[in-house]
Design an enzyme around this catalytic site. Structure first.
Site, mmCIF file in Angstrom:
data_model
loop_
_atom_site.group_PDB
_atom_site.id
_atom_site.type_symbol
_atom_site.label_atom_id
_atom_site.label_comp_id
_atom_site.label_asym_id
_atom_site.label_seq_id
_atom_site.Cartn_x
_atom_site.Cartn_y
_atom_site.Cartn_z
ATOM 1 N N GLY A 69 7.061 -3.925 2.442
ATOM 2 C CA GLY A 69 7.625 -5.144 1.880
ATOM 3 C C GLY A 69 6.605 -5.788 0.956
ATOM 4 N N GLY A 118 8.588 -1.535 5.479
ATOM 5 C CA GLY A 118 9.916 -1.722 4.893
ATOM 6 C C GLY A 118 10.556 -0.422 4.432
ATOM 7 C CD GLU A 141 4.545 -2.855 9.786
ATOM 8 O OE1 GLU A 141 4.140 -2.037 10.645
ATOM 9 O OE2 GLU A 141 5.457 -2.601 8.989
ATOM 10 C CG ASP A 149 8.899 -6.102 9.892
ATOM 11 O OD1 ASP A 149 8.418 -4.989 9.600
ATOM 12 O OD2 ASP A 149 9.071 -6.996 9.035
HETATM 13 C C1 QUE Z 1 0.395 -2.890 6.273
HETATM 14 C C2 QUE Z 1 1.561 -3.207 5.621
HETATM 15 C C3 QUE Z 1 1.720 -2.939 4.252
HETATM 16 C C4 QUE Z 1 0.670 -2.310 3.578
HETATM 17 C C5 QUE Z 1 -0.497 -1.971 4.241
HETATM 18 C C6 QUE Z 1 -0.634 -2.275 5.582
HETATM 19 C C7 QUE Z 1 2.906 -3.285 3.502
HETATM 20 C C8 QUE Z 1 2.923 -2.988 2.109
HETATM 21 C C9 QUE Z 1 1.827 -2.358 1.497
HETATM 22 C C10 QUE Z 1 1.711 -2.053 0.087
HETATM 23 C C11 QUE Z 1 0.911 -0.996 -0.323
HETATM 24 C C12 QUE Z 1 0.757 -0.698 -1.665
HETATM 25 C C13 QUE Z 1 1.388 -1.471 -2.621
HETATM 26 C C14 QUE Z 1 2.172 -2.540 -2.219
HETATM 27 C C15 QUE Z 1 2.318 -2.831 -0.870
HETATM 28 O O1 QUE Z 1 0.753 -2.023 2.249
HETATM 29 O O2 QUE Z 1 3.883 -3.830 4.086
HETATM 30 O O3 QUE Z 1 2.768 -3.290 -3.149
HETATM 31 O O4 QUE Z 1 1.253 -1.191 -3.953
HETATM 32 O O5 QUE Z 1 4.002 -3.332 1.394
HETATM 33 O O6 QUE Z 1 -1.777 -1.957 6.237
HETATM 34 O O7 QUE Z 1 2.574 -3.813 6.284
#
Ligand code: QUE
Length: 332
Positions: A69, A118, A141, A149
């Site tokens: 997400g 997500g 998470e 979630d």
């Molecule tokens: C835990 C998470 C997320 C995460 C890393 C975690 C998460 C998430 C992203 C993420 C990674 C790269 C991206 C981005 C988001 O990393 O929910 O936009 O370019 O979206 O340890 O929950």
């Protein structure tokens, strides 16, 4: 110079299939609110269109299915004290997860790359989760002081043995075949066969997935299962740590080192969440998760965890442990 805005969700009917492309490759297709609204709208259209016999969900860019997400944005909203916007995001996301679970036609996710948080939520509730050798699935998470979630408080306690606790607490990353072994994915096919599978699916019969799938032999997950079950098969964090210490293996030391990096509050909340989720239906689990987002995103660990992992990327979060984490699951 004005850039032409590319749509971040591309939904089309192609022959007998509804196809949905998550199209924010620079953010590894992480879901923001407009994408969630776009997927939800497509889902309704495809559900009610008799010409659509199945849905194919994909990620753009070749590196990711969906990284999660838009937690960077959630951090900004948390720091700004905009609880209503945070609530709107998670309420919409979880409603979409439920709609996918209730979708009356095959929902086929083609997972070729990163699929976390997500991304698990838009795939795991569907009928077909196809992974390639480049798929990487995780619920990471606890590293950002969130919790598993998108309906995974329902899904994870139903995986074999203690796999759910292990995946949720450590954020372990599963390769495609391992995800099939664990039960998060349903079919494994080589990346090179994905275009042919996609083409075959457009005819509207999800049964073709079975013909493309390659059998997955018991591998690393099966090999680790006895130790995972011995160490993670309890609802108490101190007992899990003690079991890992007693194990005395490199694997166990790695698990302990991983747990030492996670938010202590988040780990305690997560264990209790999965314990409760074991006997609840999906809708109740999603409601429990939504209530928990209100508490958890207000806790300083959340902004700090996202800062450490995704903003500053120093991977050195300074946690502020909560005296009674489980209280976050109770009350208003
Ligand atoms: C835990 C998470 C997320 C995460 C890393 C975690 C998460 C998430 C992203 C993420 C990674 C790269 C991206 C981005 C988001 O990393 O929910 O936009 O370019 O979206 O340890 O929950």
């Amino acid at each position: 110079m004005a850039e032409t805005a590319e749509p971040t969700v591309v939904a089309r009917r192609e022959e007998a299939a509804g196809t949905i492309l998550m199209n924010r490759p620079r953010a590894l297709n992480a879901l923001d609110l407009p994408m969630i609204e776009g997927i939800t709208a497509a889902l309704r259209d495809f559900r009610d269109d008799p010409a659509v016999r199945l849905v194919v969900l994909e990620g753009a860019g070749g590196r990711a299915f969906c990284a999660g997400g838009d937690v960077r944005r959630m951090r900004e909203l948390a720091l700004a004290g905009d609880a209503a916007a945070i609530e709107a995001f998670f309420a919409n996301e979880y409603a979409m997860n439920r709609a996918i679970a209730e979708f009356p036609k095959p929902w086929v996710s083609l997972i070729d790359g990163v699929c976390m948080g997500g991304g698990i939520g838009v795939s795991v509730h569907g009928s077909h989760r196809v992974v390639t050798e480049h798929a990487l699935l995780a619920m990471p998470e606890t590293a950002i002081a969130l919790f598993p979630d998108v309906g995974t408080s329902f899904v994870l306690p139903r995986l074999p043995g203690a796999l759910g606790n292990w995946l949720a607490l450590t954020g372990a990353r599963l390769k495609g075949a391992e995800a099939v072994e664990a039960g998060l994915a349903t079919h494994h096919i080589p990346r090179e066969r994905l275009p042919a599978l996609r083409h075959a699916l457009l005819a509207g019969d999800a049964g073709v997935v079975d013909r493309f799938a390659e059998p997955v032999a018991p591998g690393t997950v099966a090999a680790q299962r006895p130790a995972i079950d011995r160490c993670f098969g309890t609802d108490s964090l101190p007992a899990i740590r003690a079991a890992l210490q007693a194990e005395g293996t490199d694997w166990a030391r790695e698990q302990l080192a991983t747990l030492d990096r996670m938010s202590p509050t988040s780990m305690a909340v997560t264990l209790e969440l999965l314990r409760r989720g074991r006997t609840m239906d999906l809708a109740s689990c999603l409601a429990m998760e939504l209530a928990l987002t209100r508490r958890v995103t207000r806790h300083p660990d959340f902004a700090e965890g996202v800062r450490a992992v995704l903003v500053d990327k120093d991977n050195a979060p300074r946690w502020a442990p909560q005296a009674d984490p489980v209280a976050m699951l109770d009350g208003a």
